[in-house]
Motif scaffolding. Sequence first.
Motif, PDB file in Angstrom:
ATOM      1  N   TYR A 281       0.805  -1.229   0.000  1.00  0.00           N
ATOM      2  CA  TYR A 281       0.000   0.000   0.000  1.00  0.00           C
ATOM      3  C   TYR A 281       0.839   1.282   0.000  1.00  0.00           C
ATOM      4  O   TYR A 281       0.278   2.375  -0.125  1.00  0.00           O
ATOM      5  N   GLU A 282       2.149   1.169   0.183  1.00  0.00           N
ATOM      6  CA  GLU A 282       2.986   2.356   0.368  1.00  0.00           C
ATOM      7  C   GLU A 282       2.820   3.414  -0.726  1.00  0.00           C
ATOM      8  O   GLU A 282       2.747   4.614  -0.420  1.00  0.00           O
ATOM      9  N   PRO A 283       2.781   3.055  -2.021  1.00  0.00           N
ATOM     10  CA  PRO A 283       2.604   4.103  -3.038  1.00  0.00           C
ATOM     11  C   PRO A 283       1.309   4.895  -2.848  1.00  0.00           C
ATOM     12  O   PRO A 283       1.291   6.124  -3.044  1.00  0.00           O
ATOM     13  N   PHE A 284       0.237   4.215  -2.452  1.00  0.00           N
ATOM     14  CA  PHE A 284      -1.030   4.910  -2.213  1.00  0.00           C
ATOM     15  C   PHE A 284      -0.949   5.774  -0.964  1.00  0.00           C
ATOM     16  O   PHE A 284      -1.404   6.934  -0.969  1.00  0.00           O
ATOM     17  N   LEU A 285      -0.377   5.246   0.096  1.00  0.00           N
ATOM     18  CA  LEU A 285      -0.253   6.017   1.331  1.00  0.00           C
ATOM     19  C   LEU A 285       0.601   7.257   1.102  1.00  0.00           C
ATOM     20  O   LEU A 285       0.301   8.337   1.628  1.00  0.00           O
ATOM     21  N   GLN A 286       1.641   7.117   0.280  1.00  0.00           N
ATOM     22  CA  GLN A 286       2.487   8.265  -0.030  1.00  0.00           C
ATOM     23  C   GLN A 286       1.714   9.290  -0.846  1.00  0.00           C
ATOM     24  O   GLN A 286       1.874  10.508  -0.663  1.00  0.00           O
ATOM     25  N   ALA A 287       0.854   8.825  -1.754  1.00  0.00           N
ATOM     26  CA  ALA A 287       0.041   9.740  -2.559  1.00  0.00           C
ATOM     27  C   ALA A 287      -0.925  10.525  -1.680  1.00  0.00           C
ATOM     28  O   ALA A 287      -1.157  11.727  -1.910  1.00  0.00           O
ATOM     29  N   LEU A 288      -1.491   9.885  -0.667  1.00  0.00           N
ATOM     30  CA  LEU A 288      -2.366  10.591   0.281  1.00  0.00           C
ATOM     31  C   LEU A 288      -1.576  11.635   1.065  1.00  0.00           C
ATOM     32  O   LEU A 288      -2.059  12.749   1.304  1.00  0.00           O
ATOM     33  N   THR A 289      -0.364  11.280   1.457  1.00  0.00           N
ATOM     34  CA  THR A 289       0.495  12.215   2.179  1.00  0.00           C
ATOM     35  C   THR A 289       0.816  13.418   1.310  1.00  0.00           C
ATOM     36  O   THR A 289       0.742  14.575   1.762  1.00  0.00           O
ATOM     37  N   THR A 290       1.148  13.160   0.058  1.00  0.00           N
ATOM     38  CA  THR A 290       1.452  14.241  -0.886  1.00  0.00           C
ATOM     39  C   THR A 290       0.241  15.139  -1.098  1.00  0.00           C
ATOM     40  O   THR A 290       0.382  16.355  -1.311  1.00  0.00           O
ATOM     41  N   ALA A 291      -0.956  14.552  -1.003  1.00  0.00           N
ATOM     42  CA  ALA A 291      -2.195  15.324  -1.162  1.00  0.00           C
ATOM     43  C   ALA A 291      -2.511  16.180   0.068  1.00  0.00           C
ATOM     44  O   ALA A 291      -3.477  16.934   0.059  1.00  0.00           O
ATOM     45  N   GLY A 292      -1.697  16.049   1.118  1.00  0.00           N
ATOM     46  CA  GLY A 292      -1.843  16.937   2.268  1.00  0.00           C
ATOM     47  C   GLY A 292      -2.447  16.328   3.510  1.00  0.00           C
ATOM     48  O   GLY A 292      -2.769  17.049   4.466  1.00  0.00           O
ATOM     49  N   TYR A 293      -2.585  15.005   3.537  1.00  0.00           N
ATOM     50  CA  TYR A 293      -3.199  14.372   4.696  1.00  0.00           C
ATOM     51  C   TYR A 293      -2.136  13.787   5.636  1.00  0.00           C
ATOM     52  O   TYR A 293      -1.058  13.386   5.203  1.00  0.00           O
ATOM     53  N   ASP A 294      -2.491  13.751   6.905  1.00  0.00           N
ATOM     54  CA  ASP A 294      -1.684  13.061   7.904  1.00  0.00           C
ATOM     55  C   ASP A 294      -2.106  11.596   7.839  1.00  0.00           C
ATOM     56  O   ASP A 294      -3.227  11.250   8.217  1.00  0.00           O
ATOM     57  N   VAL A 295      -1.234  10.739   7.337  1.00  0.00           N
ATOM     58  CA  VAL A 295      -1.602   9.344   7.074  1.00  0.00           C
ATOM     59  C   VAL A 295      -0.956   8.422   8.101  1.00  0.00           C
ATOM     60  O   VAL A 295       0.251   8.474   8.325  1.00  0.00           O
ATOM     61  N   ARG A 296      -1.771   7.618   8.733  1.00  0.00           N
ATOM     62  CA  ARG A 296      -1.290   6.616   9.683  1.00  0.00           C
ATOM     63  C   ARG A 296      -1.759   5.238   9.227  1.00  0.00           C
ATOM     64  O   ARG A 296      -2.612   5.114   8.350  1.00  0.00           O
ATOM     65  N   TYR A 297      -1.226   4.220   9.860  1.00  0.00           N
ATOM     66  CA  TYR A 297      -1.492   2.840   9.435  1.00  0.00           C
ATOM     67  C   TYR A 297      -1.721   1.980  10.669  1.00  0.00           C
ATOM     68  O   TYR A 297      -1.014   2.118  11.669  1.00  0.00           O
ATOM     69  N   ALA A 298      -2.711   1.092  10.598  1.00  0.00           N
ATOM     70  CA  ALA A 298      -2.985   0.170  11.700  1.00  0.00           C
ATOM     71  C   ALA A 298      -2.954  -1.262  11.184  1.00  0.00           C
ATOM     72  O   ALA A 298      -3.800  -1.655  10.377  1.00  0.00           O
ATOM     73  N   GLY A 299      -1.970  -2.027  11.631  1.00  0.00           N
ATOM     74  CA  GLY A 299      -1.946  -3.443  11.327  1.00  0.00           C
ATOM     75  C   GLY A 299      -2.748  -4.221  12.359  1.00  0.00           C
ATOM     76  O   GLY A 299      -3.320  -3.656  13.287  1.00  0.00           O
ATOM     77  N   TYR A 300      -2.792  -5.536  12.194  1.00  0.00           N
ATOM     78  CA  TYR A 300      -3.527  -6.382  13.140  1.00  0.00           C
ATOM     79  C   TYR A 300      -2.920  -7.785  13.124  1.00  0.00           C
ATOM     80  O   TYR A 300      -2.278  -8.197  12.156  1.00  0.00           O
ATOM     81  N   PRO A 301      -3.117  -8.553  14.202  1.00  0.00           N
ATOM     82  CA  PRO A 301      -2.348  -9.789  14.386  1.00  0.00           C
ATOM     83  C   PRO A 301      -2.713 -10.955  13.482  1.00  0.00           C
ATOM     84  O   PRO A 301      -1.914 -11.882  13.337  1.00  0.00           O
ATOM     85  N   SER A 302      -3.896 -10.962  12.867  1.00  0.00           N
ATOM     86  CA  SER A 302      -4.244 -12.116  12.022  1.00  0.00           C
ATOM     87  C   SER A 302      -3.484 -12.111  10.701  1.00  0.00           C
ATOM     88  O   SER A 302      -3.415 -13.139  10.021  1.00  0.00           O
ATOM     89  N   LEU A 303      -2.908 -10.973  10.330  1.00  0.00           N
ATOM     90  CA  LEU A 303      -2.112 -10.880   9.111  1.00  0.00           C
ATOM     91  C   LEU A 303      -0.683 -11.318   9.407  1.00  0.00           C
ATOM     92  O   LEU A 303       0.023 -10.661  10.168  1.00  0.00           O
ATOM     93  N   ASP A 304      -0.288 -12.457   8.862  1.00  0.00           N
ATOM     94  CA  ASP A 304       1.059 -12.997   9.040  1.00  0.00           C
ATOM     95  C   ASP A 304       1.423 -13.139  10.513  1.00  0.00           C
ATOM     96  O   ASP A 304       2.379 -12.517  10.994  1.00  0.00           O
ATOM     97  N   PRO A 305       0.683 -13.976  11.261  1.00  0.00           N
ATOM     98  CA  PRO A 305       0.911 -14.088  12.709  1.00  0.00           C
ATOM     99  C   PRO A 305       2.147 -14.926  13.059  1.00  0.00           C
ATOM    100  O   PRO A 305       2.046 -16.088  13.447  1.00  0.00           O
ATOM    101  N   LYS A 306       3.302 -14.316  12.949  1.00  0.00           N
ATOM    102  CA  LYS A 306       4.557 -15.044  13.188  1.00  0.00           C
ATOM    103  C   LYS A 306       4.769 -15.371  14.656  1.00  0.00           C
ATOM    104  O   LYS A 306       5.326 -16.409  15.000  1.00  0.00           O
ATOM    105  N   ASP A 307       4.355 -14.464  15.537  1.00  0.00           N
ATOM    106  CA  ASP A 307       4.666 -14.612  16.955  1.00  0.00           C
ATOM    107  C   ASP A 307       3.481 -15.061  17.795  1.00  0.00           C
ATOM    108  O   ASP A 307       3.569 -15.100  19.019  1.00  0.00           O
ATOM    109  N   SER A 308       2.367 -15.372  17.145  1.00  0.00           N
ATOM    110  CA  SER A 308       1.168 -15.766  17.883  1.00  0.00           C
ATOM    111  C   SER A 308       0.610 -17.060  17.293  1.00  0.00           C
ATOM    112  O   SER A 308       0.883 -17.403  16.145  1.00  0.00           O
ATOM    113  N   ASP A 309      -0.172 -17.750  18.101  1.00  0.00           N
ATOM    114  CA  ASP A 309      -0.835 -18.970  17.645  1.00  0.00           C
ATOM    115  C   ASP A 309      -2.031 -18.573  16.774  1.00  0.00           C
ATOM    116  O   ASP A 309      -2.986 -17.981  17.280  1.00  0.00           O
ATOM    117  N   PRO A 310      -2.010 -18.888  15.472  1.00  0.00           N
ATOM    118  CA  PRO A 310      -3.106 -18.430  14.595  1.00  0.00           C
ATOM    119  C   PRO A 310      -4.459 -19.015  14.949  1.00  0.00           C
ATOM    120  O   PRO A 310      -5.497 -18.475  14.542  1.00  0.00           O
TER     121      PRO A 310
END
Length: 255
Positions: free
Chosen positions: A17-46
Amino acid sequence: MTTILFIPGAWITKAFYEPFLQALTTAGYDVRYAGYPSLDPKDSDPSTIDCHADTEAITAVLRSLVEDEGKDVLLFMHSYAGMPGAAAATGLAKSQRAQEGKVGGVIGLLFLGAFVVPKGLSCAGLQGGNLPPWILLDQPSANLNIADDPINNFAADVDLALAQSLTANLKPHATLSFTSPQPHPAWADEELQGRLAFVVTTEDRAVPKEAQLGMMVATQQSWIVKELASSHCGPFLNRIDETVALTREILDQFL
């Protein structure tokens, strides 16, 4: 300045998503990102990571923005993110916080090709109890899954060379997140009425247009609806400028 909190779809890591997030930033927005544990749960029991756990992870990020930084936040949710993202916004609407004499809050929810699921129903339950056959269960190991033929299912309308960035940034996902119940979603709350938007990806093979429209109708809520003639992931590959423009249009209506 409005803060846009972006929440990714299943299997898809932040790097995609980085190219899109960068485009939003360039458009003048404060862009943040929230991940979550079900995506690629390396350190948790899925086998233990459900939609509620994902909701808690997103809520922690959102509360920090709203309560600690006093930000006005638009939640931008892609695909599966519509489930834990909508739940994370519960109780944090700007109008509700203003009545309590507090600054900051969620000013709107933006779903793009996303799931809008009633409380208590799962992603699988919404689809008759079964996940679609292109979700390959117990791969690469028990309680995980991967997406089969991702370019065809997610980006069939995108130049193959460009679509390779999608396949390079896919990871396994915890299956329980798709089969566990939706926590209470904020789109059902009075405080966010008139502040619900949906970008319909009309050429979507993963979440077909008819399904997207049907989920909205089932909520019995009023939606701002925009259409993008795109696949499921095309908005972040070959339709970035259009997606940014639609985001701006929606935000202008919320503001």
